[in-house]
Design an enzyme around this catalytic site. Structure first.
Site, PDB file in Angstrom:
ATOM      1  N   THR A 208       0.809  -1.227   0.000  1.00 21.83           N
ATOM      2  CA  THR A 208       0.000   0.000   0.000  1.00 21.83           C
ATOM      3  C   THR A 208       0.839   1.273   0.000  1.00 21.83           C
ATOM      4  O   THR A 208       1.970   1.291   0.524  1.00 21.83           O
ATOM      5  CB  THR A 208      -0.903   0.008   1.260  1.00 21.83           C
ATOM      6  OG1 THR A 208      -1.455   1.315   1.431  1.00 21.83           O
ATOM      7  CG2 THR A 208      -0.133  -0.323   2.516  1.00 21.83           C
TER       8      THR A 208
ATOM      9  N   TYR B  69      -1.287   0.544  10.075  1.00 18.51           N
ATOM     10  CA  TYR B  69      -1.601  -0.191   8.848  1.00 18.51           C
ATOM     11  C   TYR B  69      -0.377  -0.143   7.915  1.00 18.51           C
ATOM     12  O   TYR B  69       0.130  -1.182   7.475  1.00 18.51           O
ATOM     13  CB  TYR B  69      -2.838   0.422   8.178  1.00 18.51           C
ATOM     14  CG  TYR B  69      -3.073  -0.089   6.792  1.00 18.51           C
ATOM     15  CD1 TYR B  69      -3.154  -1.463   6.540  1.00 18.51           C
ATOM     16  CD2 TYR B  69      -3.195   0.780   5.702  1.00 18.51           C
ATOM     17  CE1 TYR B  69      -3.360  -1.943   5.255  1.00 18.51           C
ATOM     18  CE2 TYR B  69      -3.397   0.312   4.432  1.00 18.51           C
ATOM     19  CZ  TYR B  69      -3.476  -1.047   4.205  1.00 18.51           C
ATOM     20  OH  TYR B  69      -3.665  -1.514   2.935  1.00 18.51           O
TER      21      TYR B  69
END
Ligand code: UDP
Length: 327
Positions: free
Chosen positions: A117, A141
């Protein structure tokens, strides 16, 4: 038919990858614990209900299906939740990936495609992000995904697992054929929340912050159509099957849009107003995340032809008119 084990294959991106794999002649085997995925999204191959925290269930799936590669999508992926509960993100994302990689080594699976990501970059003052930009995550995250990237590289070096790592920017839209689409419970993503507000399922869309150092004060993101993203995974798999070596690729479009621009595009596509309220910043959000995806285009031949805001919102809007998955 060559099989590919797709962890998270019942989820939004994983299911679109399964459809793309089937279209390219592979049999996708979805491995999913259905904690956030939907059995109704698994339409192109078998569903193995299993959990990455349970090593035996991964071993059993690899033993039964003998895939030529693993595509790893299954993860917790919400910035806000990660900021509130980092332990869960480190435990599930990193622990799950470790189990999966160890199972690959044990089963002799030598090809691995990782979904990573842009959240691994953190806040970088709006520079165009490339694969070589230093990664400085600002939330758990992004931190957990960066750790997994490193883990994949270490396992690749130690055990010869050929790998491709994709760093996604903001994935949006739905299958243009209308067979699958985005359905999260609870929903936290901008475009589906915005469309919910348009049809009155929610009173309004809250814009998270209007005081960012961006042209209109709202966050800027690089939105990419989920079908284009899925196609990149097939290209990455083919690269590994052709023995062309490891690679890291950003998947975006090179063009960022602010939250206000997304709202404006929605008005054009749906012909309806978006009820909006202005809220505070969301913890963990970077001001701008925009990718230069030239490497994916030149090295993989990736051509993100669906990734206009108009098509992404249009396909999401068409999907929003459907009944959705019932699980
Ligand atoms: N956003 C917003 N309101 C919402 C949801 C998201 O203003 O209800 C903003 C968010 O701050 C970010 C962008 O929309 O700048 C995209 O957020 P999303 O959660 O869709 O994806 P993320 O960037 O977290 O991967």
């Amino acid at each position: 038919m060559e099989k590919v084990l797709v962890t998270g294959g019942a989820g939004y991106i994983g299911a679109h990858a399964c459809k793309a794999l089937a279209g390219a002649g592979f049999l996708p085997v979805a491995f999913d614990n259905l904690s956030t995925g939907w059995s109704g999204a698994v339409q192109w191959g078998p569903l193995v209900k299993g959990d990455l925290m349970d090593r035996a269930s991964i071993d059993a799936a690899l033993h039964e299906h003998r895939p030529v590669a693993v595509m790893h999508f299954a993860a917790l992926s919400l910035v806000g939740e990660a900021t509130r509960d980092p332990a869960r993100y480190w435990r599930v994302n990193v622990g799950g990936a470790l189990n999966l990689l160890e199972a690959c080594v044990a089963a002799g699976v030598g090809r691995f495609v990782l979904s990573s990501t842009c959240a691994t970059y953190g806040d970088q003052d709006g520079v165009l992000l490339t694969e070589d930009t230093p990664q400085r995550p600002i939330n758990a995250y992004g931190g957990s995904k960066l750790a997994i990237e490193r883990m994949v590289a270490d396992f690749g070096a130690a055990f010869g697992i050929a790998h491709v790592i994709f760093r996604y920017f903001n994935v949006a839209g739905a299958d243009p054929d209308g067979e699958i689409g985005e359905q999260h419970l609870p929903e936290t993503h901008l475009i589906p929340l915005m469309l919910d507000a348009v049809v009155g399922k929610r009173p309004a869309l809250t814009v998270f912050g209007t005081d960012y150092p961006t042209p209109d004060g709202t966050c800027v993101r690089d939105y990419v159509h989920v079908t284009d993203l899925a196609k990149a995974h097939v290209l990455g798999l083919k690269r590994l099957l052709d023995g062309k070596g490891n690679g890291v690729f950003c998947l975006g479009t090179g063009r960022g849009f602010s939250v206000r621009e997304v709202i404006e595009a929605s008005r054009m596509v749906t012909n309806r107003e978006v009820p909006v309220v202005i809220g505070d910043r969301r913890a963990g959000d970077a001001a701008a995340l925009v990718s230069s995806s030239t490497r994916a285009m030149t090295d993989l031949g990736w051509d993100p032809q669906h990734s206009t805001l108009r098509q992404m919102i249009g396909d999401a809007w068409a999907w929003a008119q459907k009944p959705g998955f019932d699980g």
